[in-house]
Enzyme design. Structure first.
Site, short mmCIF file in Angstrom:
data_model
loop_
_atom_site.label_atom_id
_atom_site.label_comp_id
_atom_site.label_asym_id
_atom_site.label_seq_id
_atom_site.Cartn_x
_atom_site.Cartn_y
_atom_site.Cartn_z
N SER A 72 0.84 -1.18 0.00
CA SER A 72 0.00 0.00 0.00
C SER A 72 0.88 1.24 0.00
CB SER A 72 -0.93 0.00 1.21
OG SER A 72 -0.24 0.55 2.31
N LYS A 73 0.22 2.34 -0.16
CA LYS A 73 0.91 3.63 -0.27
C LYS A 73 1.87 3.87 0.89
CE LYS A 73 -0.71 8.27 -1.35
NZ LYS A 73 -1.86 9.10 -1.68
#
Ligand code: GLU
Length: 448
Positions: free
Chosen positions: A219-220
């Protein structure tokens, strides 16, 4: 038929490492085949897009050296090498979409529904002949069985992703769609749209996702997920490119360190691996160290001076030859340029603040007369070069009946402020006799 591929990011404000890899694979395939690499910014969602978000993508691609081949002439230098071509922007192609939608409506292939426009999706299953994954038939979801038709223009007039993505691939003559496997679930819709427009769909190559070490989706927020990590932390684009190449592609002989021109020669779609790739920060850091060591001197200086300046350390106060000599003592020692200010900062500032932990160990009372003796010995040296410094330090240690380390540690700490760093003899030569003695003198007050 000559190859035409594209990278089609939506500007979200950051460039995910997976996106960078997709861009790279497309670029590699274009360069390998002598085809064209097109950059298309999928910015139809006006609410989410901004010029800064676009700039993040463009500067990321420029940093990696992934030059795009065509696009509307912008008149300013937005593309590396081919400076006068901007990328395509979907926001500038609204008229194309409108025309195509009208064509679908007039052929009865789309219809209005509650203010929106829906596409009449085929009821037959579609097989996706994928160059990486093989033939894929995706069963329809329950909702799709009931109503496989899908919206192509929202009631507010916004064309949706599936529609504009396909129209652009069609009008830009894209021959191969190389993209993340997360898009596999969209591809049946896309193939149906191509058919409705009366053209064969491009070839598809869906590349496996990049996962964290534990198998979770990256994820980011995961370390290394954003390309900005590498540009900010002083990585070399050649190391990042090399690492990205290995995320889902592998040369037949399993060599790991490969230059980009070498990968261009070897890269081909059948070698893209089918299984998901696990992101390995350590391997990337290892490659970074390898590339850093091999850098030609001039590029090393240039990047080093830039990294120091970014950290607020001015190298201009010293003569160029001294700066180069200082940086030479760091070559092969640092992994990323972001490590340099901490590693070599002592060369470029006058005030040395000694590491407190190390001082507790080295600046002890029994060492004080020893360091004083070394200072006196150094002050008598006529030639203050690494060899003479080394010889003098060893002689002093012998005379004192101690190991060289007993003198090396406090001296290093006094001059650099750190318990480790470049070779002591070489760094003292660069610092010079006068400053070395002054720093030792100052440190002597701190002994307890
Ligand atoms: N804009 C889409 C994305 O960023 C592009 C998908 C594609 O490559 O077709 O995921």
């Amino acid at each position: 038929m000559s190859v035409r591929v594209r990278f089609a990011p939506s500007p979200t404000g950051f460039l995910h490492i997976g996106g960078a890899r997709t861009a790279l694979f497309n670029w590699l395939y274009a360069r390998h085949t002598g085809g064209k690499f097109i950059l298309r910014i999928e910015d139809t969602d006006a609410a989410r897009n901004s010029q800064e978000a676009v700039e993040v993508i463009l500067s990321g691609l420029r940093w990696l050296g992934l030059d795009w081949d065509e696009g509307p002439i912008t008149g300013d230098a937005t593309g590396p090498g081919k400076g006068d071509h901007g990328p395509y922007f979907q926001s500038q192609r609204k008229a194309n979409y409108q025309q195509r939608v009208e064509a679908l409506l007039s052929h009865g292939l789309a219809y209005e529904h509650e203010g929106a426009i829906k596409f009449k999706m085929t009821r037959d299953p579609i097989t996706i002949p994928d160059l990486v994954v093989g033939d894929v038939v995706r069963p329809l979801t329950d909702r799709e069985v009931q109503d496989p038709d899908f919206v192509i223009v929202r009631s507010d007039g916004q064309p949706v992703f599936h529609l504009v993505n396909v129209i652009d691939d069609l009008e830009m003559g894209i021959t191969h769609v190389i993209r993340g496997e997360d898009h596999l679930s969209n591809t049946a819709k896309h193939i149906a749209l191509f058919r409705a427009f009366g053209v064969p769909a491009p070839k598809y190559a869906h590349i496996p996702l990049i996962l964290n070490q534990d198998g979770s989706k990256m994820s980011k927020r995961d370390r290394g997920a954003s390309l900005a990590t590498y540009t900010d932390e002083g990585f070399l684009p050649e190391a990042v490119n090399n690492y990205l190449c290995l995320l889902g592609w592998s040369p037949k002989d399993n060599i790991e360190k490969l230059s980009l021109p070498e990968v261009v020669k070897r890269f081909d779609l059948p070698q893209i691996l089918r299984h998901n790739a696990k992101f390995d920060f350590e391997k990337l850091t290892w490659l970074q160290g390898e590339y850093c060591r091999d850098l030609p001197a001039d590029r090393f200086y240039e990047l080093a001076v830039h990294a120091l300046a970014k950290a607020g350390q001015d190298t201009n106060a010293l003569p160029v030859a001294s700066v180069k000599a200082a940086l030479d003592t760091c070559r092969g020692k640092i992994k990323t340029f972001a490590d340099l200010p901490a590693y070599a900062g002592f060369y470029f500032r006058d005030e040395i603040i000694c590491d407190a932990e190390a001082a507790k160990k080295s600046f002890v009372s029994e060492n004080k007369p020893r360091v004083e003796k070394l200072r006196d010995a150094f002050s008598k040296l006529v030639t203050f070069d690494a060899a003479s410094i080394e010889a003098e330090l060893k002689t002093t240690a012998t005379e004192l009946g101690v190991k060289v380390g007993v003198l090396i540690h406090p001296t290093r700490l006094a001059v650099t402020g750190h318990p480790n760093g470049p070779s002591l003899y070489h760094l003292l030569e660069v610092i010079g006799k006068e400053k070395t003695l002054a720093r030792i003198e100052k440190a002597l007050c701190q002994f307890r």
